[in-house]
Design an enzyme around this catalytic site. Structure first.
Site, PDB file in Angstrom:
ATOM      1  N   LYS A 264       0.824  -1.200   0.000  1.00  0.00           N
ATOM      2  CA  LYS A 264       0.000   0.000   0.000  1.00  0.00           C
ATOM      3  C   LYS A 264       0.864   1.258   0.000  1.00  0.00           C
ATOM      4  O   LYS A 264       0.477   2.272  -0.550  1.00  0.00           O
ATOM      5  CB  LYS A 264      -0.915   0.005   1.230  1.00  0.00           C
ATOM      6  CG  LYS A 264      -2.058  -0.999   1.169  1.00  0.00           C
ATOM      7  CD  LYS A 264      -2.970  -0.837   2.372  1.00  0.00           C
ATOM      8  CE  LYS A 264      -4.169  -1.783   2.284  1.00  0.00           C
ATOM      9  NZ  LYS A 264      -5.103  -1.616   3.410  1.00  0.00           N
ATOM     10  N   ARG A 265       2.019   1.186   0.636  1.00  0.00           N
ATOM     11  CA  ARG A 265       2.864   2.363   0.766  1.00  0.00           C
ATOM     12  C   ARG A 265       3.539   2.741  -0.545  1.00  0.00           C
ATOM     13  O   ARG A 265       3.716   3.917  -0.836  1.00  0.00           O
ATOM     14  CB  ARG A 265       3.941   2.130   1.837  1.00  0.00           C
ATOM     15  CG  ARG A 265       3.413   2.050   3.251  1.00  0.00           C
ATOM     16  CD  ARG A 265       4.533   2.230   4.262  1.00  0.00           C
ATOM     17  NE  ARG A 265       5.694   1.403   3.952  1.00  0.00           N
ATOM     18  CZ  ARG A 265       5.856   0.157   4.344  1.00  0.00           C
ATOM     19  NH1 ARG A 265       4.890  -0.426   5.056  1.00  0.00           N
ATOM     20  NH2 ARG A 265       6.938  -0.523   4.043  1.00  0.00           N
TER      21      ARG A 265
END
Length: 501
Positions: A264-265
């Protein structure tokens, strides 16, 4: 082929801690395909026991994401079923989990641990100072009689409930994805994990297992990251005296460069981002099915029905699947090109509305015009969200200058502004004299003009293209002129010539 005994019951049990990761959709899809292939049931369960990370509305995003790809479920939060409720916090409120951890306390399989987070941190630091690389917690209370544990708890001292992991021996389990060989874990490598938090809320390790048992789950198909936790789950099944389900840990999805998991990052992995950009659900389902599974070494394009028919667990690979956004985009473009023009026009419409190019709701005239324009971009679309950028000059006025495009784009190579002005005025005259405003007739007029003034088609067509569209790359010129119409086309060419003067 691995033998699978029907009926099968599988589940997807995400945590509502934010938008649904596309890797989670892949896990759900494999469960759904497995259930549909073997005529079983697919259950959706929301595991919201992590109060700190809970995000309001995330459960709606989860369900919308799954439905977008084409999945449905036989039982779930919005559908109900014989094992309702299908939200863990609601099940906890009903006391379902307490019944079972009380049972394990009485049997001496778990214990109350009064070690605080601060004390635990000190223990880890002390172990690290001694050179112990992997700290494994074993609480002193594991050897206390239950009565003594309860007496201390009665004083109001906070406690968690931990699994009393055996100190010796080993736990064995099999995994359908990893073949026939058993995975063996020595108990000395384990620790006493928390099952119930001090708040009384069960953690994943406990709640999912009780729910899987009560809901009759036969096959636990989940991400590879849960392999290290599986020995604890097997020990819990054994503590209850329950049959252990069949495990299948799905391969991790790697980043495009193969360095680490899709995250997600670092990566664009929110499922809702894909439908916002105009990916077709059928293309996404096809691509996700190939993230760790394949039918053979040749077949890639398959409908969801075909994948259901062909999906067997023995074709799921153990090694990581590499995410390739370029391949996904290409596949989406292929699916768009397979659609008839009328359907592409309808699927583009929400994006044109959002961009303010078409009224909401669109009129019949809007729909007819968009359908006229669709063939001009049908072959170029890789994402439906590209439609507004590709088509905006058909809906908005196009002018050279500070608020529009750079007039320098109108000047072909090896020409100056005066020459380009004369070229555009000549093109305007030739087109204005053409009574037949069809693509073939317009092309014939400009080619004849080019021969007359000794200018090659490239520079001539390029100048006219910029004049009517404001860009150097646009749909086929003569189809574009027809779609714009005589009046708008001639007005734009005249405005371009005037700007250069």
């Amino acid at each position: 082929m691995i033998e699978v005994k029907a009926p099968v019951r599988v589940r997807f049990a995400p945590s509502p801690t934010g938008y649904l990761h596309i890797g989670g959709v892949r896990t759900a899809l494999f469960n759904w395909l497995f259930a549909r292939h073997y005529g079983g049931q697919f259950i959706l369960r929301i595991e919201d026991t992590d109060e700190k990370r809970f995000v309001a509305g995330a459960d709606d995003d989860i369900m919308a994401s799954l439905r977008w790809v084409g999945m449905d479920w036989d039982e779930g939060p919005d559908k109900g079923g014989p094992h309702a409720p299908y939200v863990q916090s609601q099940r906890s409120d009903q006391g379902i989990y307490k019944t079972y951890y009380d049972q394990l306390l009485e049997a001496g399989k778990v214990y109350m641990s009064f070690t605080t987070e601060e004390e635990l941190a000190q223990m880890r630091a002390a172990a690290e100072a001694k050179g112990i690389k992997s700290f494994r917690f074993r609480g002193a209370e594991r050897d206390w009689p239950l009565e003594r544990q309860r007496e201390l708890a009665a004083t109001g001292k906070p406690y968690t409930i931990r699994l009393k992991t055996p100190l010796e021996g080993q736990t064995r389990f099999s995994d359908l994805v990893r073949g026939a060989d058993e995975i063996i874990v020595q108990h000395e490598q384990l620790q006493d994990i928390v099952l119930i938090k001090a708040s009384g809320m069960p953690v994943y390790h406990f709640a999912h297992l009780v729910d899987d048992y009560l809901m009759g789950i036969t096959h636990v198909m989940r991400a590879e990251e849960w392999v290290p936790s599986t020995p604890y789950h097997v020990l819990l099944y054994q503590a209850f005296g329950w049959a252990v389900p069949v495990f299948a840990h799905l391969p991790v999805i790697l980043r495009q460069d193969g360095k680490g998991k899709l995250s997600k990052r670092k990566d664009d992995v929110a499922t809702n981002r894909f439908w916002e950009r105009g990916y077709l659900p059928e293309a996404m389902a096809n691509y996700l099915a190939l993230q760790g599974w394949s039918y053979d070494d040749r077949t890639e394009i398959m409908s969801l029905d075909e994948i259901v028919e062909r999906f067997t667990i023995d074709r799921v690979q153990a090694s990581g699947a590499r995410w390739n956004p370029d391949k996904l985009r290409d596949m989406n473009g292929l699916y768009i090109r397979k659609l008839p023009v009328r359907e592409v026009a309808e699927r583009m419409m929400p994006f044109l509305i959002k961009a303010g190019l078409v009224a909401d709701p669109p009129s019949d005239e809007d729909r007819a015009y968009v359908q006229t324009l669709t063939p001009l971009v049908h072959e170029r679309l890789e994402e439906l969200g590209q439609a507004p950028e590709l088509l905006d000059f058909f809906f908005k006025d196009v002018r050279p200058g500070p608020e529009g495009y750079d007039p320098a784009l109108l000047i072909p190579k090896k020409m100056d502004a005066a020459q380009a002005t004369a070229l555009l005025r000549a093109a305007h005259g030739a087109l204005n004299a053409q009574p037949d405003w069809s693509a073939g007739a317009l092309e014939e007029s400009l080619r004849a003009l080019g021969e007359q003034i000794a200018v090659k088609p490239g520079p001539l067509f390029g100048a006219v293209r910029v004049a009517v569209s404001g860009r150097t790359v646009a749909p086929p010129l003569f189809d574009m002129l027809v779609a714009l119409g005589r009046d708008r086309s001639l007005a734009r060419i005249a405005a371009a010539a005037a700007a250069l003067e």
